[in-house]
Motif scaffolding. Structure first.
Motif, PDB file in Angstrom:
ATOM      1  N   ARG A   1     -87.399  53.610 -16.780  1.00  0.00           N
ATOM      2  CA  ARG A   1     -88.180  52.925 -15.754  1.00  0.00           C
ATOM      3  C   ARG A   1     -87.770  53.334 -14.341  1.00  0.00           C
ATOM      4  N   ILE A   2     -86.729  54.139 -14.217  1.00  0.00           N
ATOM      5  CA  ILE A   2     -86.218  54.497 -12.893  1.00  0.00           C
ATOM      6  C   ILE A   2     -86.946  55.729 -12.365  1.00  0.00           C
ATOM      7  N   ALA A   3     -87.459  55.615 -11.156  1.00  0.00           N
ATOM      8  CA  ALA A   3     -88.103  56.736 -10.465  1.00  0.00           C
ATOM      9  C   ALA A   3     -87.164  57.240  -9.377  1.00  0.00           C
ATOM     10  N   ALA A   4     -86.983  58.557  -9.292  1.00  0.00           N
ATOM     11  CA  ALA A   4     -86.035  59.114  -8.328  1.00  0.00           C
ATOM     12  C   ALA A   4     -86.542  60.455  -7.815  1.00  0.00           C
ATOM     13  N   SER A   5     -86.150  60.781  -6.578  1.00  0.00           N
ATOM     14  CA  SER A   5     -86.569  62.040  -5.962  1.00  0.00           C
ATOM     15  C   SER A   5     -85.584  62.428  -4.875  1.00  0.00           C
ATOM     16  N   TYR A   6     -85.709  63.659  -4.401  1.00  0.00           N
ATOM     17  CA  TYR A   6     -84.915  64.131  -3.269  1.00  0.00           C
ATOM     18  C   TYR A   6     -85.787  65.054  -2.438  1.00  0.00           C
ATOM     19  N   GLY A   7     -85.322  65.365  -1.221  1.00  0.00           N
ATOM     20  CA  GLY A   7     -86.140  66.227  -0.388  1.00  0.00           C
ATOM     21  C   GLY A   7     -85.497  66.559   0.939  1.00  0.00           C
ATOM     22  N   LEU A   8     -86.202  67.371   1.705  1.00  0.00           N
ATOM     23  CA  LEU A   8     -85.801  67.806   3.039  1.00  0.00           C
ATOM     24  C   LEU A   8     -86.962  67.588   3.991  1.00  0.00           C
ATOM     25  N   GLY A   9     -86.628  67.440   5.275  1.00  0.00           N
ATOM     26  CA  GLY A   9     -87.708  67.260   6.228  1.00  0.00           C
ATOM     27  C   GLY A   9     -87.219  67.181   7.653  1.00  0.00           C
ATOM     28  N   ILE A  10     -88.092  66.678   8.503  1.00  0.00           N
ATOM     29  CA  ILE A  10     -87.817  66.508   9.931  1.00  0.00           C
ATOM     30  C   ILE A  10     -88.031  65.039  10.277  1.00  0.00           C
ATOM     31  N   PHE A  11     -87.078  64.479  10.997  1.00  0.00           N
ATOM     32  CA  PHE A  11     -87.145  63.086  11.430  1.00  0.00           C
ATOM     33  C   PHE A  11     -87.308  63.047  12.942  1.00  0.00           C
ATOM     34  N   ALA A  12     -88.238  62.237  13.430  1.00  0.00           N
ATOM     35  CA  ALA A  12     -88.474  62.106  14.870  1.00  0.00           C
ATOM     36  C   ALA A  12     -88.504  60.633  15.251  1.00  0.00           C
ATOM     37  N   GLN A  13     -87.815  60.307  16.341  1.00  0.00           N
ATOM     38  CA  GLN A  13     -87.777  58.940  16.857  1.00  0.00           C
ATOM     39  C   GLN A  13     -88.610  58.873  18.129  1.00  0.00           C
ATOM     40  N   ALA A  14     -89.678  58.067  18.108  1.00  0.00           N
ATOM     41  CA  ALA A  14     -90.531  57.883  19.276  1.00  0.00           C
ATOM     42  C   ALA A  14     -90.387  56.454  19.780  1.00  0.00           C
ATOM     43  N   GLN A  15     -91.042  56.170  20.902  1.00  0.00           N
ATOM     44  CA  GLN A  15     -90.923  54.843  21.491  1.00  0.00           C
ATOM     45  C   GLN A  15     -91.585  53.778  20.626  1.00  0.00           C
ATOM     46  N   LEU A  16     -92.721  54.103  20.033  1.00  0.00           N
ATOM     47  CA  LEU A  16     -93.479  53.121  19.265  1.00  0.00           C
ATOM     48  C   LEU A  16     -93.190  53.159  17.775  1.00  0.00           C
ATOM     49  N   CYS A  17     -92.599  54.243  17.280  1.00  0.00           N
ATOM     50  CA  CYS A  17     -92.468  54.371  15.832  1.00  0.00           C
ATOM     51  C   CYS A  17     -91.454  55.454  15.490  1.00  0.00           C
ATOM     52  N   GLN A  18     -91.218  55.595  14.197  1.00  0.00           N
ATOM     53  CA  GLN A  18     -90.458  56.704  13.645  1.00  0.00           C
ATOM     54  C   GLN A  18     -91.405  57.565  12.815  1.00  0.00           C
ATOM     55  N   LEU A  19     -91.105  58.845  12.743  1.00  0.00           N
ATOM     56  CA  LEU A  19     -91.969  59.774  12.012  1.00  0.00           C
ATOM     57  C   LEU A  19     -91.115  60.656  11.118  1.00  0.00           C
ATOM     58  N   GLU A  20     -91.581  60.845   9.889  1.00  0.00           N
ATOM     59  CA  GLU A  20     -90.933  61.761   8.956  1.00  0.00           C
ATOM     60  C   GLU A  20     -91.948  62.766   8.432  1.00  0.00           C
ATOM     61  N   LEU A  21     -91.580  64.035   8.469  1.00  0.00           N
ATOM     62  CA  LEU A  21     -92.333  65.105   7.820  1.00  0.00           C
ATOM     63  C   LEU A  21     -91.420  65.669   6.742  1.00  0.00           C
ATOM     64  N   ASN A  22     -91.730  65.365   5.478  1.00  0.00           N
ATOM     65  CA  ASN A  22     -90.823  65.676   4.379  1.00  0.00           C
ATOM     66  C   ASN A  22     -91.477  66.566   3.327  1.00  0.00           C
ATOM     67  N   TYR A  23     -90.617  67.289   2.621  1.00  0.00           N
ATOM     68  CA  TYR A  23     -91.014  67.956   1.381  1.00  0.00           C
ATOM     69  C   TYR A  23     -90.190  67.315   0.274  1.00  0.00           C
ATOM     70  N   THR A  24     -90.859  66.679  -0.684  1.00  0.00           N
ATOM     71  CA  THR A  24     -90.189  65.846  -1.681  1.00  0.00           C
ATOM     72  C   THR A  24     -90.408  66.383  -3.082  1.00  0.00           C
ATOM     73  N   LEU A  25     -89.350  66.318  -3.906  1.00  0.00           N
ATOM     74  CA  LEU A  25     -89.425  66.728  -5.308  1.00  0.00           C
ATOM     75  C   LEU A  25     -88.922  65.591  -6.192  1.00  0.00           C
ATOM     76  N   PRO A  26     -89.790  64.936  -6.953  1.00  0.00           N
ATOM     77  CA  PRO A  26     -89.323  63.929  -7.921  1.00  0.00           C
ATOM     78  C   PRO A  26     -88.583  64.613  -9.069  1.00  0.00           C
ATOM     79  N   PHE A  27     -87.466  64.041  -9.505  1.00  0.00           N
ATOM     80  CA  PHE A  27     -86.753  64.606 -10.652  1.00  0.00           C
ATOM     81  C   PHE A  27     -86.665  63.614 -11.814  1.00  0.00           C
ATOM     82  N   GLN A  28     -87.116  62.384 -11.604  1.00  0.00           N
ATOM     83  CA  GLN A  28     -87.257  61.425 -12.697  1.00  0.00           C
ATOM     84  C   GLN A  28     -88.408  60.501 -12.343  1.00  0.00           C
ATOM     85  N   THR A  29     -89.403  60.424 -13.204  1.00  0.00           N
ATOM     86  CA  THR A  29     -90.640  59.729 -12.836  1.00  0.00           C
ATOM     87  C   THR A  29     -90.638  58.255 -13.199  1.00  0.00           C
TER      88      THR A  29
END
Length: 453
Positions: free
Chosen positions: A407-435
């Protein structure tokens, strides 16, 4: 010229700091506290904030307490400008006990009776525009009446009327009454939720810990948004009345540290029983976020845990069965770009056709590492960073099923994190390894919001 002026100002600050350091233990007594600039405010409210000044015995204590009093008055949220000065022009000669008497003058500006504004917030991958009108200090006790309307980027409209005031005059104990109507899309269930509620909430702050007590009565209407929603979910739709009492605790473990941070939150809710209504349950949820800042990277660990049952605590019905599922609108859901990345939005756990059932229990955890961009650290600072992560979670109808490997879902990935005044933004590439049986969504994704796992 500008550099010379800045240097002179720095020298003046250093001189003042030395003078204050030399005189901080000087024996003084506050004789009078004068408050100027207020017209609509009840005198006792501000006198209550300034009363501790009369108990100070040294000049250092007076200056520290005067600054704290200014912050307390500003925390009442209806006084935008507050300043204090030590007045020695009317100071009395040294008394027989060697103590000098002083006066403290406060200059305060009240908010206008009517104010308003517009704003934009970003969360859950959607934006919300708000418009509000406020009536400030209406009864002279730092109270506020507010009317707010909002509209999301998906067209959902909300309205809210609220009245708030400091409980017993304390700036750290706001008492708030609310009437509101909100709309929410339950995309994972193929439904819309219309919620009309009345609530009263009291907040308290003791020893750096925030406590919130809330009573709420909600009339909720769930209606389907698509024709293919299965009966397993449709039978939970319709009108319900939920009366609930809830408690929330928030604390920060290292508020003075620049390197370590630990924020924790615990909330509990009991619905039904002696409170009435046709929703009966007890729920408890806990979360923790730890962060450690180093020269080469920033490490962050996050954890979430929640459990609910229709066999609630003393307030609820006794005949409920131990494993009866929570109502559809109260169930936990996981998955998506804001929590367990790499899976479809809120689809982890048992499915009902192409939709999610949700569950009565869940857990989620994530580990993050943030790195500065090579050769661009001086330009971008910490606002834009490289991001590596791993996250996992599980949703089930019973707590004992949560830790089953299937029942456990898990993944890992890499990306770019940006902190703005109104929000946070993530641009990621994700690979699940257990669904864990959940539908995956690998590859690139963009997430915009404030609350990320």
């Amino acid at each position: 010229m500008a550099e010379a002026s800045e240097a002179n100002m720095q020298d003046l600050i250093e001189v003042l700091q030395r003078v204050l350091e030399d005189n901080k233990d000087r024996k003084v007594r506050v004789r009078n506290v004068h408050i100027d600039g207020v017209k609509r405010t009840a005198p006792w409210l501000l006198q209550q904030q300034a009363a501790p000044l009369l108990e100070c015995t040294t000049l250092g204590d007076v200056l520290e307490e005067a600054d704290y009093t200014c912050s307390k008055i500003k925390s009442l949220n209806v006084f935008p400008n507050v300043s204090a000065e030590v007045d020695r022009s009317l100071a009395q000669p040294l008394q027989d006990d060697g103590v000098e008497e002083l006066d403290i003058n406060f200059q305060i500006r009240e908010s206008r009776l009517v104010s308003g504004g517009t704003g934009v917030t970003v969360g859950n991958n959607q934006g919300t525009a708000t418009f509000s009108i406020n009536l400030n200090n209406l009864a002279g006790v730092a109270d506020q009446v507010s009317f707010t309307t909002s509209r999301t980027s998906k067209g959902q409209v909300g309205y809210q009327a609220a009245y708030s005031l400091p409980f017993l005059g304390s700036p750290f104990s706001p008492l708030r009454f609310e009437l509101a109507k909100t709309q929410l899309e339950l995309q994972q269930h193929g439904a819309f939720l219309d919620n009309r509620y009345a609530a009263v909430e009291l907040q308290q702050r003791y020893f750096g810990v925030d406590h919130s007590f809330r009573l709420e009565s909600s009339w909720r209407h769930i209606h389907r948004a698509a024709a293919d929603v299965p009966f397993l979910l449709r039978e939970q739709m319709g009108h319900t009345l939920k009366n609930a009492a809830s408690y929330t605790l928030k604390m920060q473990a290292f508020p003075e540290s620049d390197q370590f941070d630990l924020a924790m939150r615990i909330s509990a809710e009991a619905a039904g029983g002696q409170l009435g209504g046709d929703i009966h349950h007890s729920k408890i949820e806990a979360s923790a976020d730890a962060q450690s800042i180093w020269d080469l990277c920033t490490l962050r660990l996050s954890g979430r845990l929640g459990y609910g049952t229709a066999q609630p605590l003393p307030l609820a019905v006794k005949q409920a069965t131990p494993h009866r599922p929570l109502h559809l609108a109260d169930r936990y859901c996981l998955g998506g770009v804001l929590n367990v990345r790499g899976f479809k939005h809120m689809r982890i756990g048992d499915a009902a056709g192409t939709y999610a059932q949700g569950g009565s229990a869940y857990w989620a955890a994530a580990a993050h590492a943030y790195f500065p961009f090579p050769k661009l650290q001086d330009t971008l600072g910490s606002s834009v960073q490289l991001h590596a992560f791993a996250n996992a979670g599980s949703v089930a109808s019973q707590a004992k099923q949560l830790w089953h490997p299937g029942r456990i879902a898990a993944s890992y990935g890499l990306g770019i994190f940006a902190q703005a005044q109104l929000c946070q933004l993530e641009l990621n590439y994700t690979l699940p390894f257990q669904t864990g049986g959940a539908p995956t969504q690998p590859g690139f994704s963009i997430a915009v919001g404030w609350e990320f796992l």
